[in-house]
Design an enzyme around this catalytic site. Structure first.
Site, PDB file in Angstrom:
ATOM      1  N   ASP A  30       0.853  -1.188   0.000  1.00 41.55           N
ATOM      2  CA  ASP A  30       0.000   0.000   0.000  1.00 41.55           C
ATOM      3  C   ASP A  30       0.894   1.245   0.000  1.00 41.55           C
ATOM      4  O   ASP A  30       1.882   1.322   0.744  1.00 41.55           O
ATOM      5  CB  ASP A  30      -0.900  -0.026   1.237  1.00 41.55           C
ATOM      6  CG  ASP A  30      -2.039   0.979   1.133  1.00 41.55           C
ATOM      7  OD1 ASP A  30      -3.204   0.529   1.094  1.00 41.55           O
ATOM      8  OD2 ASP A  30      -1.762   2.188   1.114  1.00 41.55           O
ATOM      9  N   ASN A  87     -12.702  -2.866   2.537  1.00 42.78           N
ATOM     10  CA  ASN A  87     -13.584  -1.704   2.611  1.00 42.78           C
ATOM     11  C   ASN A  87     -14.552  -1.743   1.427  1.00 42.78           C
ATOM     12  O   ASN A  87     -14.134  -1.977   0.287  1.00 42.78           O
ATOM     13  CB  ASN A  87     -12.757  -0.410   2.577  1.00 42.78           C
ATOM     14  CG  ASN A  87     -11.862  -0.259   3.800  1.00 42.78           C
ATOM     15  OD1 ASN A  87     -12.206  -0.731   4.882  1.00 42.78           O
ATOM     16  ND2 ASN A  87     -10.723   0.387   3.628  1.00 42.78           N
ATOM     17  N   GLY A  93     -15.344   3.229   3.609  1.00 42.98           N
ATOM     18  CA  GLY A  93     -14.062   3.907   3.427  1.00 42.98           C
ATOM     19  C   GLY A  93     -13.340   3.525   2.150  1.00 42.98           C
ATOM     20  O   GLY A  93     -12.145   3.770   2.002  1.00 42.98           O
ATOM     21  N   GLN A  94     -14.078   2.938   1.190  1.00 47.57           N
ATOM     22  CA  GLN A  94     -13.437   2.533  -0.068  1.00 47.57           C
ATOM     23  C   GLN A  94     -13.171   3.749  -0.936  1.00 47.57           C
ATOM     24  O   GLN A  94     -14.089   4.540  -1.199  1.00 47.57           O
ATOM     25  CB  GLN A  94     -14.333   1.541  -0.815  1.00 47.57           C
ATOM     26  CG  GLN A  94     -13.697   1.032  -2.105  1.00 47.57           C
ATOM     27  CD  GLN A  94     -14.570   0.014  -2.834  1.00 47.57           C
ATOM     28  OE1 GLN A  94     -15.691  -0.285  -2.423  1.00 47.57           O
ATOM     29  NE2 GLN A  94     -14.037  -0.526  -3.915  1.00 47.57           N
ATOM     30  N   HIS A 100     -10.233  -4.795  -3.339  1.00 47.71           N
ATOM     31  CA  HIS A 100      -8.895  -5.019  -2.780  1.00 47.71           C
ATOM     32  C   HIS A 100      -9.020  -5.433  -1.325  1.00 47.71           C
ATOM     33  O   HIS A 100      -9.885  -4.947  -0.589  1.00 47.71           O
ATOM     34  CB  HIS A 100      -8.000  -3.783  -2.919  1.00 47.71           C
ATOM     35  CG  HIS A 100      -8.624  -2.508  -2.447  1.00 47.71           C
ATOM     36  ND1 HIS A 100      -9.569  -1.823  -3.183  1.00 47.71           N
ATOM     37  CD2 HIS A 100      -8.446  -1.781  -1.312  1.00 47.71           C
ATOM     38  CE1 HIS A 100      -9.938  -0.734  -2.524  1.00 47.71           C
ATOM     39  NE2 HIS A 100      -9.270  -0.697  -1.375  1.00 47.71           N
ATOM     40  N   HIS A 102      -7.092  -5.413   2.184  1.00 49.15           N
ATOM     41  CA  HIS A 102      -5.978  -4.846   2.952  1.00 49.15           C
ATOM     42  C   HIS A 102      -5.432  -5.918   3.897  1.00 49.15           C
ATOM     43  O   HIS A 102      -6.203  -6.622   4.569  1.00 49.15           O
ATOM     44  CB  HIS A 102      -6.454  -3.685   3.843  1.00 49.15           C
ATOM     45  CG  HIS A 102      -6.846  -2.448   3.120  1.00 49.15           C
ATOM     46  ND1 HIS A 102      -5.993  -1.380   2.958  1.00 49.15           N
ATOM     47  CD2 HIS A 102      -8.009  -2.091   2.528  1.00 49.15           C
ATOM     48  CE1 HIS A 102      -6.632  -0.404   2.302  1.00 49.15           C
ATOM     49  NE2 HIS A 102      -7.851  -0.816   2.037  1.00 49.15           N
TER      50      HIS A 102
HETATM   51  P1  DGP Z   1      -9.444   1.932   0.273  1.00 45.30           P
HETATM   52  O1  DGP Z   1      -9.581   3.151   1.111  1.00 45.30           O
HETATM   53  O2  DGP Z   1      -9.922   0.671   0.961  1.00 45.30           O
HETATM   54  O3  DGP Z   1     -10.055   2.091  -1.103  1.00 45.30           O
HETATM   55  O4  DGP Z   1      -7.890   1.718   0.082  1.00 45.30           O
HETATM   56  C1  DGP Z   1      -7.176   2.142  -1.031  1.00 45.30           C
HETATM   57  C2  DGP Z   1      -5.732   2.017  -0.689  1.00 45.30           C
HETATM   58  O5  DGP Z   1      -4.998   2.101  -1.881  1.00 45.30           O
HETATM   59  C3  DGP Z   1      -5.189   3.075   0.253  1.00 45.30           C
HETATM   60  O6  DGP Z   1      -4.764   2.473   1.454  1.00 45.30           O
HETATM   61  C4  DGP Z   1      -4.014   3.686  -0.489  1.00 45.30           C
HETATM   62  C5  DGP Z   1      -3.769   2.724  -1.622  1.00 45.30           C
HETATM   63  N1  DGP Z   1      -3.350   3.339  -2.849  1.00 45.30           N
HETATM   64  C6  DGP Z   1      -3.986   4.351  -3.508  1.00 45.30           C
HETATM   65  N2  DGP Z   1      -3.325   4.652  -4.640  1.00 45.30           N
HETATM   66  C7  DGP Z   1      -2.263   3.802  -4.696  1.00 45.30           C
HETATM   67  C8  DGP Z   1      -1.205   3.628  -5.632  1.00 45.30           C
HETATM   68  O7  DGP Z   1      -1.108   4.294  -6.650  1.00 45.30           O
HETATM   69  N3  DGP Z   1      -0.294   2.648  -5.348  1.00 45.30           N
HETATM   70  C9  DGP Z   1      -0.386   1.863  -4.230  1.00 45.30           C
HETATM   71  N4  DGP Z   1       0.554   0.936  -4.056  1.00 45.30           N
HETATM   72  N5  DGP Z   1      -1.370   2.015  -3.330  1.00 45.30           N
HETATM   73  C10 DGP Z   1      -2.283   2.978  -3.566  1.00 45.30           C
END
Ligand code: DGP
Length: 114
Positions: A30, A87, A93-94, A100, A102
């Site tokens: 992440d 999420n 909180g998505q 995905h 976590h």
């Molecule tokens: P959510 O809030 O559940 O939709 O989580 C999305 C997650 O994705 C958040 O923890 C940050 C991560 N994220 C967003 N953009 C990028 C990216 O470009 N690269 C990576 N590796 N993670 C990302």
């Protein structure tokens, strides 16, 4: 569903720290880690979120969890444990509309989440 940043990561159009990949799933760190170890497991097929998964996706959902376990073990999280979170939608909180999972570990996580 519309194109997301995770689709670009899956197609390797933008960089990510990829930890695991098979025919169905990919795991990568992440970009905004909330724990010492924080990675995401995504299906290569672009489901918007868990609500988008139907009966034909039952096997895929299991494969995602197998990828979670495999990657967590590889990173040394099995002994002390870890947390798995999905999420869903606005209240969940998505923020990225590609399903995905976590996976957070490497510290003691409190409950309930915020
Ligand atoms: P959510 O809030 O559940 O939709 O989580 C999305 C997650 O994705 C958040 O923890 C940050 C991560 N994220 C967003 N953009 C990028 C990216 O470009 N690269 C990576 N590796 N993670 C990302």
């Amino acid at each position: 569903m519309s194109e997301t940043i995770f689709g670009k990561i899956i197609r390797r159009e933008i960089p990510a720290d990829i930890l695991y990949e098979d025919d169905h799933a990919m795991a990568f760190r992440d970009a905004s880690p909330q724990a010492p170890t924080h990675f995401l497991v995504v299906p290569k097929r672009p489901l918007t979120n868990l609500l988008d998964a139907g009966p034909d996706d039952t096997l895929l959902l299991g494969q995602l969890l197998q990828a979670v376990v495999h990657t967590a073990r590889t990173l040394g999280l099995a002994e002390d444990g870890f947390r798995v979170v999905i999420n869903v939608g606005a209240d969940g909180g998505q923020t990225v509309d590609h399903l995905h999972v976590h996976v957070l570990g490497g510290r003691h996580l409190t409950w309930p989440p915020g």
